[in-house]
Design an enzyme around this catalytic site. Structure first.
Site, PDB file in Angstrom:
ATOM      1  N   PHE A 162       0.818  -1.215   0.000  1.00 23.32           N
ATOM      2  CA  PHE A 162       0.000   0.000   0.000  1.00 23.32           C
ATOM      3  C   PHE A 162       0.856   1.272   0.000  1.00 23.32           C
ATOM      4  CE2 PHE A 162      -2.438   3.016   2.905  1.00 23.32           C
ATOM      5  CZ  PHE A 162      -3.112   3.627   1.861  1.00 23.32           C
TER       6      PHE A 162
ATOM      7  N   LEU B 231       6.048 -10.212  -3.298  1.00 25.90           N
ATOM      8  CA  LEU B 231       4.668 -10.361  -3.780  1.00 25.90           C
ATOM      9  C   LEU B 231       3.859 -11.314  -2.905  1.00 25.90           C
ATOM     10  CD1 LEU B 231       5.256 -10.369  -7.652  1.00 25.90           C
ATOM     11  CD2 LEU B 231       4.780  -8.431  -6.141  1.00 25.90           C
TER      12      LEU B 231
ATOM     13  N   ALA C  34       9.267  -2.676   3.003  1.00 24.91           N
ATOM     14  CA  ALA C  34       8.809  -4.064   3.053  1.00 24.91           C
ATOM     15  C   ALA C  34       8.559  -4.472   4.496  1.00 24.91           C
ATOM     16  CB  ALA C  34       9.848  -4.988   2.428  1.00 24.91           C
TER      17      ALA C  34
ATOM     18  N   THR D 226       6.513   2.946  12.078  1.00 27.26           N
ATOM     19  CA  THR D 226       5.157   3.267  12.517  1.00 27.26           C
ATOM     20  C   THR D 226       5.146   3.923  13.887  1.00 27.26           C
ATOM     21  OG1 THR D 226       3.058   2.223  13.196  1.00 27.26           O
ATOM     22  CG2 THR D 226       5.018   0.889  13.390  1.00 27.26           C
ATOM     23  N   ASP D 227       4.089   4.678  14.176  1.00 21.73           N
ATOM     24  CA  ASP D 227       3.927   5.245  15.512  1.00 21.73           C
ATOM     25  C   ASP D 227       3.542   4.186  16.537  1.00 21.73           C
ATOM     26  OD1 ASP D 227       1.317   4.817  14.646  1.00 21.73           O
ATOM     27  OD2 ASP D 227       0.615   6.842  15.096  1.00 21.73           O
ATOM     28  N   GLU D 228       3.150   2.995  16.085  1.00 23.91           N
ATOM     29  CA  GLU D 228       2.721   1.950  17.016  1.00 23.91           C
ATOM     30  C   GLU D 228       3.857   1.459  17.904  1.00 23.91           C
ATOM     31  OE1 GLU D 228      -0.008  -1.016  15.579  1.00 23.91           O
ATOM     32  OE2 GLU D 228      -0.535   0.226  13.844  1.00 23.91           O
TER      33      GLU D 228
ATOM     34  N   TYR E 120       3.183  -7.201  15.978  1.00 23.18           N
ATOM     35  CA  TYR E 120       3.554  -6.328  14.862  1.00 23.18           C
ATOM     36  C   TYR E 120       4.407  -5.163  15.321  1.00 23.18           C
ATOM     37  CZ  TYR E 120       3.121  -2.304  11.806  1.00 23.18           C
ATOM     38  OH  TYR E 120       3.399  -1.174  11.068  1.00 23.18           O
ATOM     39  N   SER E 121       3.913  -4.393  16.289  1.00 18.42           N
ATOM     40  CA  SER E 121       4.654  -3.196  16.700  1.00 18.42           C
ATOM     41  C   SER E 121       5.982  -3.562  17.360  1.00 18.42           C
ATOM     42  CB  SER E 121       3.803  -2.326  17.624  1.00 18.42           C
ATOM     43  OG  SER E 121       3.380  -3.027  18.770  1.00 18.42           O
TER      44      SER E 121
ATOM     45  N   LYS F 285       8.397  -4.163  14.549  1.00 16.27           N
ATOM     46  CA  LYS F 285       8.836  -2.898  13.948  1.00 16.27           C
ATOM     47  C   LYS F 285       9.767  -2.135  14.876  1.00 16.27           C
ATOM     48  CE  LYS F 285       7.948  -1.191  10.581  1.00 16.27           C
ATOM     49  NZ  LYS F 285       8.687  -1.260   9.275  1.00 16.27           N
TER      50      LYS F 285
ATOM     51  N   ASN G  17      -2.097   5.310   7.808  1.00 18.13           N
ATOM     52  CA  ASN G  17      -2.278   5.761   6.431  1.00 18.13           C
ATOM     53  C   ASN G  17      -3.626   5.306   5.880  1.00 18.13           C
ATOM     54  OD1 ASN G  17       0.724   6.331   4.620  1.00 18.13           O
ATOM     55  ND2 ASN G  17       0.608   6.205   6.841  1.00 18.13           N
TER      56      ASN G  17
ATOM     57  N   TYR H  88     -14.554  -2.511  16.571  1.00 17.93           N
ATOM     58  CA  TYR H  88     -13.963  -3.164  17.735  1.00 17.93           C
ATOM     59  C   TYR H  88     -14.283  -2.414  19.028  1.00 17.93           C
ATOM     60  CZ  TYR H  88     -10.870  -5.904  14.615  1.00 17.93           C
ATOM     61  OH  TYR H  88     -10.363  -6.761  13.668  1.00 17.93           O
TER      62      TYR H  88
END
Length: 358
Positions: free
Chosen positions: A16, A39, A86, A138-140, A163-164, A167, A193, A220
């Site tokens: 994205f 991909l 990525a 990310t801000d997370e 995830y965070s 990152k 985003n 949620y």
């Protein structure tokens, strides 16, 4: 912002945000772009229509975890910069299957850093001094804010999801390779985003598509979790500004100054759909339902982007109302793009609940 004669690697350029960066580089600069993407399910080459027969664009179907393949790309294309986007990024998926997040976001970033360092050390002085690696995060990584305050570049890291956390680890690796090996890196941390070409699993496209189908719109928890929304094309412009003018070793926060609760976002989508494509059954807000909250769901994110605005002169072009309207209009006008994803078998079933069998 020319980049004339320059080759830029964009990792994750079929995702994205990555595809928005590639579109921006092809449309608004003279750079040659090598799109490095393995991909995955969320990649979509149809998100880069201007790449077709473009002599300034190359697709390299390569996993960033593959060191020898990455080394070969560096040797072949001799980039002046790397824009590293990525990543696995869906929080719910990270709850159910964290291993892929560890592999791509941590091991992949490590591999990329090693190969970029090896390449950088071979460069002659002029290119050596201008090379940059921009790591997009990310801000997370900062965790959850209370009712007041903003994330700044000096906010402590406190990630709350797999995830965070992955990152955050990648951010620390990038910083370490800059401090220890003097690799010229820059880090950006962005807010949520949204915009065209967004994969349907994320909140805004998910609600647009379900709203058009007149299906339940699952929110949620109590719907009061707050996010700071950034139009993806504004983000792409910010990243090229940072790449061109940012200071080595620095971090820049990128945010839209558009805090909205999740419920407010969904209600605005309903209102836009009702105005643009009215339903015979009535107001789409009737479709909103409240479902079990995500485990560890951060309550509020908000970015202070004043450093970027002050030092590099960047400003977001879109506020949330204008950007969301553009986004909804785009999904209405480009149904074939997201319908093809649905036809390929994407299912919008709820994930990330850690349901265990008895």
């Amino acid at each position: 912002m020319s980049f004339k004669g320059s080759t830029i690697f964009v990792t994750g350029g079929a995702g994205f945000i990555g595809s928005a960066v590639v579109r921006h580089l092809l449309n608004d600069t003279d750079a040659c772009v090598v799109n490095i993407d393995k991909l995955t399910y969320a990649s979509n080459l149809e998100s880069i229509p201007q790449s077709s027969n473009n002599p300034r664009y190359v697709l390299a179907k390569v996993d960033i975890c593959n060191g020898p393949a990455m080394r070969a790309l560096f040797e072949k294309y001799q980039p002046c910069a790397v824009m590293h986007l990525a990543a696995e990024s869906h929080v719910d998926r990270s709850i159910d299957a964290p291993a892929e997040f560890i592999q791509t976001n941590i091991v992949g970033t490590f591999t990329l850093l090693q190969e970029a360092l090896h390449y950088w050390r071979t460069l002659d002085e002029a290119v050596h001094d201008t090379f940059r690696l921009l790591h997009v995060s990310t801000d997370e990584v900062f965790g959850s804010l209370g009712a007041h305050g903003l994330f700044t570049e000096t906010s402590p890291y406190a990630p709350n999801s797999p995830y965070s956390a992955s990152k955050a680890a990648s951010d620390h690796l990038v910083r370490a390779w800059c401090e220890t090996y003097e690799l010229p890196t820059i880090i950006t941390n962005c807010s949520n985003n949204y915009g065209p070409y967004h994969f349907p699993e994320k909140l805004i496209p998910h609600m647009i598509i379900k709203g058009l189908a007149e299906e339940a719109l699952p929110v949620y928890g109590d719907g009061q979790n707050v996010r700071d929304w950034l139009y993806v094309e504004d983000h792409a412009r910010a990243l090229t500004q940072v790449l061109k003018h940012g200071r080595i070793g620095e971090t820049y926060n990128i945010g839209g100054r558009n805090e909205r609760s999740n419920l407010d976002v969904v209600e605005k989508i309903c209102s836009l759909l009702d105005a643009l494509e009215p339903s015979l059954s009535g107001d789409r807000k009737r479709l909103i339902s409240f479902v079990t909250d995500r485990p560890g769901h951060d309550r509020r994110y908000a970015i202070d982007a004043s450093k970027l605005e002050r030092e590099l002169g960047w400003r977001a072009n879109e506020n949330f109302e204008s950007g969301l309207e553009k986004t909804v209009i785009w999904y209405l006008a480009n149904r074939s793009w997201w319908q093809s994803i649905l036809r390929r078998g994407y299912a919008s079933n709820r994930i990330g609940l850690m349901v265990t069998s008895k």
